[in-house]
Design a protein around this motif. Structure first.
Motif, short mmCIF file in Angstrom:
data_model
loop_
_atom_site.label_atom_id
_atom_site.label_comp_id
_atom_site.label_asym_id
_atom_site.label_seq_id
_atom_site.Cartn_x
_atom_site.Cartn_y
_atom_site.Cartn_z
N MET A 1 -14.81 52.47 -22.18
CA MET A 1 -14.73 51.53 -23.27
C MET A 1 -13.83 50.37 -22.85
O MET A 1 -12.70 50.55 -22.46
CB MET A 1 -14.16 52.24 -24.49
CG MET A 1 -14.04 51.35 -25.68
SD MET A 1 -13.65 52.36 -27.10
CE MET A 1 -12.33 51.41 -27.75
N ILE A 2 -14.33 49.16 -22.95
CA ILE A 2 -13.57 47.98 -22.56
C ILE A 2 -12.74 47.52 -23.75
O ILE A 2 -13.27 47.27 -24.83
CB ILE A 2 -14.51 46.85 -22.10
CG1 ILE A 2 -15.23 47.29 -20.83
CG2 ILE A 2 -13.75 45.57 -21.87
CD1 ILE A 2 -16.31 46.36 -20.39
N ASN A 3 -11.43 47.43 -23.55
CA ASN A 3 -10.59 46.96 -24.63
C ASN A 3 -9.44 46.10 -24.14
O ASN A 3 -8.56 45.76 -24.89
CB ASN A 3 -10.04 48.14 -25.45
CG ASN A 3 -9.17 49.06 -24.63
OD1 ASN A 3 -8.95 48.86 -23.45
ND2 ASN A 3 -8.66 50.09 -25.26
N ARG A 4 -9.44 45.76 -22.88
CA ARG A 4 -8.37 44.95 -22.30
C ARG A 4 -8.99 43.89 -21.41
O ARG A 4 -10.12 44.01 -20.98
CB ARG A 4 -7.44 45.83 -21.47
CG ARG A 4 -6.70 46.86 -22.27
CD ARG A 4 -5.73 47.64 -21.42
NE ARG A 4 -4.92 46.84 -20.55
CZ ARG A 4 -3.75 46.29 -20.87
NH1 ARG A 4 -3.28 46.45 -22.06
NH2 ARG A 4 -3.07 45.59 -19.99
N HIS A 5 -8.20 42.88 -21.16
CA HIS A 5 -8.64 41.87 -20.20
C HIS A 5 -7.43 41.37 -19.43
O HIS A 5 -6.30 41.58 -19.82
CB HIS A 5 -9.35 40.72 -20.90
CG HIS A 5 -8.43 39.82 -21.67
ND1 HIS A 5 -8.02 40.12 -22.95
CD2 HIS A 5 -7.82 38.67 -21.33
CE1 HIS A 5 -7.21 39.17 -23.35
NE2 HIS A 5 -7.07 38.27 -22.40
N ARG A 6 -7.72 40.75 -18.32
CA ARG A 6 -6.66 40.18 -17.48
C ARG A 6 -7.22 38.89 -16.90
O ARG A 6 -8.38 38.82 -16.53
CB ARG A 6 -6.32 41.16 -16.37
CG ARG A 6 -5.11 40.73 -15.56
CD ARG A 6 -4.68 41.81 -14.60
NE ARG A 6 -4.22 43.01 -15.24
CZ ARG A 6 -2.94 43.27 -15.51
NH1 ARG A 6 -2.02 42.41 -15.23
NH2 ARG A 6 -2.61 44.41 -16.07
N TYR A 7 -6.37 37.88 -16.85
CA TYR A 7 -6.78 36.63 -16.22
C TYR A 7 -6.57 36.74 -14.72
O TYR A 7 -5.50 37.12 -14.26
CB TYR A 7 -5.97 35.44 -16.78
CG TYR A 7 -6.37 35.12 -18.20
CD1 TYR A 7 -7.51 34.37 -18.45
CD2 TYR A 7 -5.63 35.59 -19.27
CE1 TYR A 7 -7.90 34.09 -19.74
CE2 TYR A 7 -6.01 35.31 -20.57
CZ TYR A 7 -7.14 34.56 -20.80
OH TYR A 7 -7.53 34.28 -22.09
N LYS B 1 -9.85 35.98 -6.69
CA LYS B 1 -9.70 37.44 -6.78
C LYS B 1 -10.81 38.09 -7.59
O LYS B 1 -10.86 39.30 -7.73
CB LYS B 1 -8.35 37.79 -7.39
CG LYS B 1 -7.21 37.27 -6.56
CD LYS B 1 -6.02 38.12 -6.69
CE LYS B 1 -4.93 37.49 -5.87
NZ LYS B 1 -4.23 38.39 -5.05
N VAL B 2 -11.72 37.29 -8.13
CA VAL B 2 -12.84 37.81 -8.90
C VAL B 2 -13.97 38.14 -7.94
O VAL B 2 -14.28 37.37 -7.04
CB VAL B 2 -13.30 36.79 -9.96
CG1 VAL B 2 -14.52 37.30 -10.71
CG2 VAL B 2 -12.17 36.47 -10.93
N LEU C 1 -17.02 39.56 -17.64
CA LEU C 1 -16.25 38.57 -18.40
C LEU C 1 -15.79 39.17 -19.73
O LEU C 1 -16.58 39.78 -20.44
CB LEU C 1 -17.09 37.34 -18.70
CG LEU C 1 -17.32 36.34 -17.59
CD1 LEU C 1 -18.27 35.24 -18.07
CD2 LEU C 1 -16.01 35.75 -17.12
N ALA C 2 -14.53 38.97 -20.07
CA ALA C 2 -14.00 39.47 -21.34
C ALA C 2 -14.19 38.43 -22.46
O ALA C 2 -14.29 38.79 -23.62
CB ALA C 2 -12.53 39.82 -21.21
N ASP C 3 -14.22 37.16 -22.11
CA ASP C 3 -14.38 36.07 -23.07
C ASP C 3 -15.52 35.16 -22.64
O ASP C 3 -15.89 35.14 -21.47
CB ASP C 3 -13.10 35.22 -23.15
CG ASP C 3 -11.89 36.02 -23.63
OD1 ASP C 3 -12.06 36.84 -24.54
OD2 ASP C 3 -10.80 35.81 -23.08
N ALA D 1 -12.72 41.66 -18.02
CA ALA D 1 -12.58 42.89 -18.82
C ALA D 1 -12.11 44.03 -17.92
O ALA D 1 -12.50 44.11 -16.75
CB ALA D 1 -13.91 43.25 -19.47
N GLN D 2 -11.27 44.88 -18.49
CA GLN D 2 -10.79 46.05 -17.78
C GLN D 2 -10.97 47.28 -18.65
O GLN D 2 -10.89 47.20 -19.88
CB GLN D 2 -9.30 45.92 -17.46
CG GLN D 2 -8.98 44.85 -16.47
CD GLN D 2 -7.50 44.88 -16.13
OE1 GLN D 2 -6.67 44.99 -17.00
NE2 GLN D 2 -7.21 44.79 -14.86
#
Length: 106
Positions: free
Chosen positions: A1-7, A12-13, A19-21, A57-58
């Motif tokens: 379940m994805i509920n976090r994100h990191r820029y 590094k992508v 994508l979270a957003d 997304a993480q």
């Protein structure tokens, strides 16, 4: 379940990340919607839009990872507010951000 994100910086992508957003261009038009799994071609195209970082997304972090993540954020906050003591408004902001990060970690 994805509920976090990191820029992450574009360098590094990697393909397969999600994508979270929504990814917007300079005019605010959606280039890619949130939830898109990135491909090598997409990353190459994103580079042409001078976008320095992406919200990726993480999956949920383990308890140990959450502790480390919180500590890194607390350490960064200490660096940002290292010139204290501050007057009331800045001190209030520091306390607010620290409490926000603490609640976010729980």
């Amino acid at each position: 379940m994805i509920n976090r994100h990191r820029y992450l910086p574009i360098s590094k992508v990697s393909p397969g990340m999600t994508l979270a957003d929504d990814l917007l261009d300079k005019q605010g038009y959606i280039l890619l919607p949130a939830g898109t799994t990135l491909t090598a071609g997409m990353l190459k195209s994103i580079g042409q839009h001078a976008i320095p970082q992406l919200s990726i997304a993480q999956e949920s972090l383990s308890e140990q990872e959450q502790i480390v993540d919180y500590q890194q954020k607390a350490d960064r906050l200490d660096v940002l507010f290292r010139q204290g003591p501050y007057p009331a408004p800045t001190s209030l902001l520091h306390d607010y951000v620290r409490n926000y990060r603490r609640a976010e970690a729980e």
